[in-house]
Scaffold this active site. Structure first.
Site, short mmCIF file in Angstrom:
data_model
loop_
_atom_site.label_atom_id
_atom_site.label_comp_id
_atom_site.label_asym_id
_atom_site.label_seq_id
_atom_site.Cartn_x
_atom_site.Cartn_y
_atom_site.Cartn_z
N ARG A 142 -13.91 -5.16 3.00
CA ARG A 142 -12.74 -5.26 4.15
C ARG A 142 -13.07 -5.24 5.49
O ARG A 142 -12.58 -4.61 6.32
CB ARG A 142 -12.13 -3.65 3.64
CG ARG A 142 -11.60 -3.52 2.56
CD ARG A 142 -10.35 -2.83 2.45
NE ARG A 142 -9.78 -2.15 3.35
CZ ARG A 142 -8.91 -2.59 4.32
NH1 ARG A 142 -8.43 -3.79 3.94
NH2 ARG A 142 -8.41 -1.76 5.19
N HIS A 173 -8.95 7.00 2.88
CA HIS A 173 -9.59 7.31 4.29
C HIS A 173 -10.95 8.34 4.33
O HIS A 173 -10.87 8.97 4.99
CB HIS A 173 -8.59 7.86 4.96
CG HIS A 173 -7.50 7.21 5.32
ND1 HIS A 173 -7.32 5.99 6.15
CD2 HIS A 173 -6.02 7.38 5.28
CE1 HIS A 173 -6.19 5.42 6.22
NE2 HIS A 173 -5.36 6.21 5.68
N GLU A 181 -8.86 2.39 -1.91
CA GLU A 181 -9.87 1.74 -0.83
C GLU A 181 -10.35 3.10 -0.29
O GLU A 181 -9.86 4.18 -0.10
CB GLU A 181 -8.64 1.27 0.25
CG GLU A 181 -9.04 1.15 1.64
CD GLU A 181 -8.08 0.69 2.56
OE1 GLU A 181 -7.09 0.03 2.16
OE2 GLU A 181 -8.24 0.89 3.86
N ASP A 234 -4.97 4.06 -0.10
CA ASP A 234 -6.23 4.35 0.95
C ASP A 234 -6.73 5.76 0.87
O ASP A 234 -5.64 6.26 1.26
CB ASP A 234 -5.89 3.76 2.24
CG ASP A 234 -6.87 3.81 3.24
OD1 ASP A 234 -8.09 4.47 3.07
OD2 ASP A 234 -6.68 3.05 4.20
N TRP A 256 -13.44 11.43 7.34
CA TRP A 256 -12.58 10.76 7.36
C TRP A 256 -12.82 9.21 7.52
O TRP A 256 -13.78 8.82 8.00
CB TRP A 256 -11.27 11.27 8.18
CG TRP A 256 -10.91 10.93 9.32
CD1 TRP A 256 -11.67 11.03 10.40
CD2 TRP A 256 -9.90 10.12 9.64
NE1 TRP A 256 -10.84 10.57 11.49
CE2 TRP A 256 -9.70 9.89 11.08
CE3 TRP A 256 -8.93 9.53 8.70
CZ2 TRP A 256 -8.76 8.99 11.50
CZ3 TRP A 256 -7.91 8.39 9.60
CH2 TRP A 256 -7.71 8.50 10.69
N ARG A 261 0.70 -1.23 0.02
CA ARG A 261 0.14 0.05 -0.05
C ARG A 261 0.88 1.40 -0.15
O ARG A 261 1.77 1.17 0.91
CB ARG A 261 -0.86 0.11 1.09
CG ARG A 261 -2.14 1.30 1.24
CD ARG A 261 -2.96 0.88 2.49
NE ARG A 261 -2.07 2.14 3.37
CZ ARG A 261 -2.84 2.45 4.30
NH1 ARG A 261 -4.20 2.30 4.82
NH2 ARG A 261 -2.00 3.36 5.34
N GLU A 302 -13.65 -1.15 6.28
CA GLU A 302 -13.16 -1.27 7.41
C GLU A 302 -14.02 -0.73 8.80
O GLU A 302 -13.76 -1.17 9.82
CB GLU A 302 -11.78 -0.82 7.62
CG GLU A 302 -11.78 0.72 7.37
CD GLU A 302 -10.27 1.27 7.43
OE1 GLU A 302 -9.31 0.69 6.61
OE2 GLU A 302 -9.87 2.09 8.06
N GLU A 336 -4.54 -7.40 4.93
CA GLU A 336 -3.71 -6.39 5.51
C GLU A 336 -2.92 -6.70 6.51
O GLU A 336 -3.38 -7.43 7.33
CB GLU A 336 -4.60 -5.26 5.58
CG GLU A 336 -3.93 -3.80 6.06
CD GLU A 336 -4.75 -2.66 6.45
OE1 GLU A 336 -6.18 -2.74 6.81
OE2 GLU A 336 -4.32 -1.53 6.37
N TYR A 378 -2.69 11.99 8.25
CA TYR A 378 -2.64 10.89 8.74
C TYR A 378 -2.12 9.60 7.90
O TYR A 378 -2.44 9.58 6.58
CB TYR A 378 -4.18 10.51 8.77
CG TYR A 378 -4.46 8.86 9.58
CD1 TYR A 378 -4.15 8.82 10.81
CD2 TYR A 378 -5.01 7.93 8.85
CE1 TYR A 378 -4.44 7.40 11.34
CE2 TYR A 378 -4.92 6.63 9.23
CZ TYR A 378 -4.87 6.30 10.60
OH TYR A 378 -5.08 5.15 11.18
#
Ligand code: EZ4
Ligand code: CO
Length: 405
Positions: free
Chosen positions: A286, A215, A239, A213, A405, A147, A265, A342, A159
């Protein structure tokens, strides 16, 4: 056989983990992870005050019945706190069943469908040379999928990347009584990221699977543009492009790009995923065992996904404990529609508190062959690291507006 004890253990070996330890009257113990990053004590209370007393005297072999009892019986269904608490009980009961049977959990789930579980690692950098170093270090460790995250010129620490963020090790994001705050600019991000991928492809060639990602920070049309701009670099997946509760947003993104999409996630139930899967709006789902109701519920989500050609890609950051990593690895090994897992490495101190049988070898994880999940907790060591408040950062735009986020 009956459950005779259920203890909640909170430990902070560099970051906070909430663990449920279930014990039976003949002395078998099972572990479950209940860690919700930044909201740890809420789940600990839910377990301690409302779940543990109900477990005493129950038959630990009745995994499905216990799941339904805690889910339907509570009336208040779903949500991250409830589902993490149910997940912890569920994992602990699978662990016990495996130990009683003398079999690793993946054998109870139908046995291995593959020899190992392909994982991806996290590489990041403040600039291109730092990012290349990070990718190289991970390739040397044996990773076969990476990633890629990068700082954005004009923005400070964001982040996962930027000044002061050591490569691939950005969690915990901060300890202290209140979250830190970061400044975000989606325009600057969208202008910068495609160039980063162009350079990574030039340097590392066409074969290395690359992921990214976002986010949950983009609007649907911004996400559509990012997906389109990244098409030349052939991502394994993109992602969390848009806020995850807006399932319809992914339809618009999908209409504009062939870049594979992954999300989930922050999902905690099959109902969060159902439309995305059934309407084929994503390629990878995910969900994590801890945040979506344990092995029992993940099995159900992945079985639904299989019908629609959607593959698994379980969340595996350092804020899930080794117990969740083990649960994920057993499930990944067994299901037919495994995609990728992951893998952010825990710090050595975490592995000392949670010794585990799963192992990383040459780009793959294997759960090991110890009966149950194959994770222990060293309670003496755990007690040396008491809970410390820690939060994910809050994300604001330049004018001070709180951003997604
Ligand atoms: O931000 O686990 O894909 N991994 C991630 C993580 C999440 C944290 C949140 O607790 O996005 O870094
Ligand atoms: Co993510």
């Amino acid at each position: 056989m009956k459950i005779s004890d259920a203890q909640v253990i909170i430990t902070s070996p560099g970051r906070n983990f909430v663990t449920l330890m279930v014990t039976t009257d003949d002395g078998v113990t099972g572990l479950g992870d209940a860690t919700v990053n930044g909201r740890e004590l809420a789940v600990a209370s839910y377990l301690r005050d409302h779940v543990a007393p109900l477990l005493i005297g129950r038959d630990p072999h009745r995994i499905e019945d216990t799941w339904q009892y805690l889910y339907k019986g509570a009336y208040w269904r779903r949500g991250p706190v409830t589902m993490a608490a149910i997940a912890a009980v569920d994992m602990a009961l699978w662990d016990i069943k495996g130990k009683v049977a003398g079999l690793p959990v993946y054998q109870l789930l139908g046995g291995a469908s593959r020899d190992g579980v392909l994982v991806y690692c996290h590489a990041s950098g403040s600039d291109i040379p730092e990012l290349f170093d990070s990718v190289e270090r991970h390739l040397e460790l044996g990773y076969r999928a990476v990633r890629i995250q990068s700082a954005v010129p004009g923005l400070g620490k964001i982040y996962g990347a930027g000044p002061g963020v050591s490569s691939g090790r950005y969690e915990p994001a901060g300890r202290g009584a209140a979250p830190s705050e970061e400044t975000w600019d989606t325009g600057a991000y969208l202008r910068h990221i495609p160039g980063v991928f162009e350079k990574v492809r030039e340097r590392f060639g066409p074969d290395l699977p690359l992921l990214h990602d976002a986010h949950h920070r983009l609007t649907p049309i911004q996400a559509a543009r990012l997906g389109r701009d990244l098409e030349p670099y052939d991502l394994f997946w993109l992602e969390d492009v848009t806020p995850a509760e807006d399932q319809e947003a992914l339809r618009l993104v999908r209409q504009h790009t062939t870049t594979p999409l992954a999300i989930g996630e922050v999902f905690n139930s099959i109902f969060d995923c159902e439309r995305l899967i059934r309407e084929r709006l994503i390629d990878y789902i995910r969900v994590a065992a801890v945040h979506a109701g344990g092995i029992t519920h993940l099995k159900r989500i992945f079985a639904l996904a299989e019908l629609y050609g959607v593959k698994s890609g379980s969340h595996g950051p350092t804020d899930v404990s080794p117990v969740t990593m083990a649960a994920a690895t057993h499930l990944d090994l067994a299901i037919p529609n495994f995609g990728i897992q992951e893998h952010m490495r825990h710090e050595p101190l975490v592995d000392e508190v949670f010794p585990h049988a799963y192992r990383f070898d040459d780009g793959y994880l294997h759960p090991g062959d110890e009966p149950g999940l194959g994770v222990r907790i060293d309670t003496e060591r755990a007690a040396r690291y008491p809970y410390e408040p820690a939060y994910l950062p809050v994300n604001r735009l330049a004018d001070g507006t709180v951003h997604d986020w």
